[in-house]
Write a protein that holds these residues in place. Structure first.
Motif, mmCIF file in Angstrom:
data_model
loop_
_atom_site.group_PDB
_atom_site.id
_atom_site.type_symbol
_atom_site.label_atom_id
_atom_site.label_comp_id
_atom_site.label_asym_id
_atom_site.label_seq_id
_atom_site.Cartn_x
_atom_site.Cartn_y
_atom_site.Cartn_z
ATOM 1 N N PHE A 1 149.969 59.049 59.571
ATOM 2 C CA PHE A 1 148.746 59.773 59.906
ATOM 3 C C PHE A 1 147.690 58.751 60.297
ATOM 4 O O PHE A 1 147.846 57.553 60.059
ATOM 5 C CB PHE A 1 148.287 60.700 58.774
ATOM 6 N N MET B 1 143.511 57.808 60.564
ATOM 7 C CA MET B 1 142.169 58.178 60.116
ATOM 8 C C MET B 1 141.157 57.090 60.435
ATOM 9 O O MET B 1 141.493 55.920 60.588
ATOM 10 C CB MET B 1 142.157 58.506 58.623
ATOM 11 N N ASP C 1 145.124 67.534 59.769
ATOM 12 C CA ASP C 1 145.794 66.925 58.628
ATOM 13 C C ASP C 1 146.226 65.495 58.965
ATOM 14 O O ASP C 1 146.189 64.614 58.117
ATOM 15 C CB ASP C 1 147.012 67.775 58.243
ATOM 16 N N ARG C 2 146.611 65.300 60.202
ATOM 17 C CA ARG C 2 147.191 63.995 60.566
ATOM 18 C C ARG C 2 146.265 63.123 61.407
ATOM 19 O O ARG C 2 146.536 61.942 61.599
ATOM 20 C CB ARG C 2 148.527 64.217 61.291
ATOM 21 N N ARG D 1 142.429 62.329 61.043
ATOM 22 C CA ARG D 1 141.349 62.622 60.107
ATOM 23 C C ARG D 1 140.072 61.861 60.436
ATOM 24 O O ARG D 1 140.065 60.640 60.450
ATOM 25 C CB ARG D 1 141.785 62.255 58.677
ATOM 26 N N ASP D 2 139.014 62.613 60.650
ATOM 27 C CA ASP D 2 137.690 62.003 60.742
ATOM 28 C C ASP D 2 137.232 61.691 59.324
ATOM 29 O O ASP D 2 137.228 62.570 58.455
ATOM 30 C CB ASP D 2 136.707 62.982 61.387
ATOM 31 N N THR D 3 136.842 60.455 59.095
ATOM 32 C CA THR D 3 136.417 60.070 57.745
ATOM 33 C C THR D 3 134.895 60.033 57.660
ATOM 34 O O THR D 3 134.215 59.874 58.675
ATOM 35 C CB THR D 3 136.919 58.658 57.401
ATOM 36 N N PRO D 4 134.382 60.153 56.438
ATOM 37 C CA PRO D 4 132.955 59.832 56.240
ATOM 38 C C PRO D 4 132.742 58.328 56.504
ATOM 39 O O PRO D 4 133.710 57.576 56.629
ATOM 40 C CB PRO D 4 132.712 60.141 54.760
ATOM 41 N N CYS E 1 132.500 55.463 55.071
ATOM 42 C CA CYS E 1 132.715 54.770 53.797
ATOM 43 C C CYS E 1 133.913 53.855 53.965
ATOM 44 O O CYS E 1 135.002 54.127 53.471
ATOM 45 C CB CYS E 1 132.931 55.775 52.668
ATOM 46 N N GLU E 2 133.711 52.752 54.669
ATOM 47 C CA GLU E 2 134.821 51.879 55.056
ATOM 48 C C GLU E 2 135.666 51.459 53.855
ATOM 49 O O GLU E 2 136.892 51.450 53.903
ATOM 50 C CB GLU E 2 134.299 50.647 55.793
ATOM 51 N N PHE F 1 137.721 54.616 52.639
ATOM 52 C CA PHE F 1 138.824 55.148 53.470
ATOM 53 C C PHE F 1 139.896 54.101 53.729
ATOM 54 O O PHE F 1 141.064 54.459 53.868
ATOM 55 C CB PHE F 1 138.342 55.893 54.718
ATOM 56 N N ALA G 1 141.734 54.281 50.465
ATOM 57 C CA ALA G 1 142.564 55.492 50.426
ATOM 58 C C ALA G 1 143.813 55.295 51.288
ATOM 59 O O ALA G 1 144.897 55.777 50.947
ATOM 60 C CB ALA G 1 141.761 56.703 50.906
ATOM 61 N N ALA H 1 147.483 55.641 49.921
ATOM 62 C CA ALA H 1 148.446 56.536 50.576
ATOM 63 C C ALA H 1 149.701 55.754 50.979
ATOM 64 O O ALA H 1 150.816 56.281 50.911
ATOM 65 C CB ALA H 1 147.810 57.196 51.801
#
Lengths: 324, 325
Positions: free
Chosen positions: A23, A25, A49-50, A52-55, A57-58, A61, A64, A68
């Motif tokens: 995915f 992001m 789902d695959r 993804r726009d992130t906030p 917050c380098e 994310f 994360a 993942a």
């Protein structure tokens, strides 16, 4: 002919189509289509789902993405630019790079992180850094710098396939550059340097955006009867010492071009490698063409003067030849 | 109020708290003997948090913990010998001697460390939960962190991201009232820690972390709600560290009186006395647990003593999947 940004997008599409663990992001990669228009259309094709726009917050994310990856996915994380990646350095250096080691080999982090790097667009000191060497300093991560359209495609595929964390630096001036893309050919190893232009008198060693300037410089030098070889490093960690040394042992002269500041740069590292392993093969001191030790200025003439240019590479090569 | 708990469950909770206490006491002793080096952060005083929480989670759930994680690791099932060997730096340690006290790991037990950058484990937990959500797994990722972590940007970013993407993370804040040596009211503007997650729309509650039954019940309820809704929740566990932050700490920031006052609420003593008073257990039960724990810890020390040192020729192992050097 394919544009560099489209080659990256083609690789992303292939990866997303072929592996359900993959995915993608990052900031504005979805609805906006990517800050450099790399991921245009991917959200529509693959869904939220695959893609993804992130906030903004380098650190989190990227972290994360690391989590993942440990959890069995194959995340591709876009950190808009190397400048913003500084906010994620904790996760990169303290987690991605050490997780395998610190756990005694129990966990691996197969994450691929892409980011734009470099200057040249008059976007000033906070948006023009070249900090690839910071990353290349760290054991546990790998660093790639695709200079060509083909590499932009192939290296992303390799980064995602790799079981270790791989950081891919795309020079921001390259996204619009066009070149041949063959998606069927078996790509060369991404971890090996490639001689982009053979020559006999001097080795111009470069990567990423500077590689094209080195090619232009070689063309200039040819007009003056100097046969310059251009070595594209491609992988910044691991560094392909063999190819570098093989070239310099033939030409006996080296100019290293690096858009980072000279102090503590990859150019310094390569110079040290040459001093250690090719000292007696050198006919002239190693030359480094790097960025002037100043934050990148906004004004066009000052920015151009700050970062490596073709003329500077030509001058350095001539100095090396004893005719500068 | 009478404890609503079975004898077996009570004994299991008591047993694990005592096992942790004895492991930690032995670790301190071995630190003084220089068998264990580096940083060593003891869990003494906080056992009810680790034990109550770990007993409430399922074997299949993911655990992300801090550098004060011996308790969680032990209750999770990492053998005491492998923990002790890791602290010795031996090859038979649970991280092969590469991690030490702060970096206990176990892939087979889904124990994802052992994180020693305050707040740094939270994004990892968010990512593990994201992977589970994308794969359709029903597991919970339980993430332990201290009150000090709530100062960090990654704490706020992780709450926001987990809430935004509806990820099954159970945030477990072990509030021991100090960020290393800085008291809670000196490091946060709002000492009501659970206000933070609420600001991000994450349901939050607080529980007395010195009461193992209360912790066990709350974590169980919260974890099952996370599992059911596949959304994050937050629980603050109010506890107190009886020992120094690490072995280097002269404890200049708190008074002996304060520590003594808290020691009156020892989670093990308090629980034992309640169980005895209610007739759920007898002194003989405690004696048996103590004897077992003493043997377990002695065996663990022996396991560590007998362990091999990893050969120096292997130093570059575990940096990459394949050695690049």
């Amino acid at each position: 002919m394919t544009a560099y940004r489209d080659a990256v997008r083609t690789a992303l599409q292939t990866l997303l189509r072929e592996d359900e663990r993959v995915f993608f992001m990052g900031e504005d990669v979805g609805r906006y289509g990517g800050p450099y228009a790399v991921s245009k259309g991917l959200l529509e094709e693959f869904g939220e789902d695959r893609v993804r726009d992130t906030p903004l917050c380098e650190s989190t994310f990227v972290g994360a993405g690391i989590g993942a990856a440990i959890g069995g996915m194959r995340p591709i994380v876009e950190v808009m630019t190397v400048n913003f990646s500084l906010l994620a350095l904790d996760q990169i250096v303290n987690n991605a790079a050490v997780m395998r080691h610190m756990s005694g080999g129990q966990f691996e982090v197969p994450i691929a992180v892409r980011m734009a790097t470099g200057g040249g667009k008059q976007i000033a000191a906070q948006h023009s850094h070249s900090l690839e060497n910071w990353y290349a300093h760290v054991p546990g991560i790998k660093v790639l710098a695709p200079a060509t359209v083909q590499d932009a495609h192939d290296m992303l595929l390799a980064a995602v396939e790799d079981p270790d964390p791989v950081f891919v630096f795309e020079h921001q001036m390259l996204y619009g550059v066009e070149g041949e893309l063959d998606t069927e050919a078996t790509p060369p190893s991404p971890w090996k340097a490639i001689v982009r232009r053979p020559g006999t008198d001097v080795s111009l060693i470069a990567y990423g955006g500077s590689m094209h300037k080195a090619l232009d410089a070689a063309e200039e030098l040819a007009k003056e009867g100097v046969s310059a070889e251009v070595v594209d490093l491609r992988s910044l960690r691991p560094l392909d010492k063999e190819t570098i040394l093989e070239s310099v042992r033939r030409t006996h002269r080296a100019v290293v071009i690096d858009e980072a500041w000279k102090t503590g740069s990859l150019a310094s590292e390569i110079s040290a490698i040459l001093a250690e392993d090719a000292f007696y093969d050198l006919d002239a001191p190693v030359e480094r063409v790097c960025t002037v030790e100043v934050p990148i200025p906004y004004a066009k003439h000052l920015e151009e003067a700050a970062i490596p240019q073709v003329e500077g590479i030509v001058r350095a090569a001539k100095r090396s030849m004893g005719s500068g | 109020m009478k404890l609503d708990i079975s004898r077996d469950h009570a004994l299991a909770l008591l047993r694990d708290m005592i096992r942790i206490r004895r492991l930690e006491e032995k670790s301190a002793e071995l630190y003084a003997k220089q068998k264990i080096r580096g940083f060593l952060h003891l869990y003494i005083g906080e056992e009810a948090v680790g034990v109550g929480a770990m007993h409430a989670l399922r074997k299949d759930d993911n655990i992300v913990a801090t550098y004060r994680e011996h308790g969680q690791a032990l209750v999770r099932g990492i053998p005491a010998g492998e923990i002790m060997a890791e602290m010795y730096g031996k090859a038979n340690g649970c991280s092969g001697g590469r991690g030490g006290s702060m970096h206990l790991f176990s892939a087979e037990r889904r124990f994802y460390g052992g994180h020693a950058i305050v707040g740094g484990g939270l994004p990892i937990a968010v990512g593990l939960a994201l992977a589970d959500k994308m794969k359709g797994e029903s597991r919970v990722t339980a993430c332990f962190f201290g009150d000090g972590a709530t100062d960090e940007g990654e704490f706020h970013e992780s709450l926001n991201l987990a809430a935004l993407w509806k990820l099954p993370v159970l945030f477990l804040c072990e509030n021991n009232k100090y960020a290393m040596g800085t008291a809670l009211e000196r490091h946060v503007a709002d000492a009501e820690i659970a206000d933070n997650p609420r600001a991000y729309g994450v349901p939050a509650d607080s529980v007395n972390g010195m009461d193992v039954v209360a912790v066990n019940r709350s974590v169980h309820n919260e974890a099952e709600l996370v599992r059911e809704t596949s959304e994050p929740r937050f629980l603050e566990l109010r506890t107190y560290r009886f020992r120094a932050h690490s072995m280097y700490d002269a404890e200049l920031y708190r008074t002996k009186e304060e520590v003594e006052k808290h020691k009156k609420h020892d989670p093990i003593e308090g629980f034992q006395n309640r169980l005895l008073a209610e007739g759920l257990i007898e002194q003989a039960d405690i004696d048996a647990i103590e004897a077992d724990a003493a043997k377990e810890i002695a065996d663990a020390v022996e396991f560590a003593e007998q362990g091999e040192w990893e050969p120096i020729e292997d130093i570059t192992r575990h940096v990459y999947a394949r050695d690049l050097s």
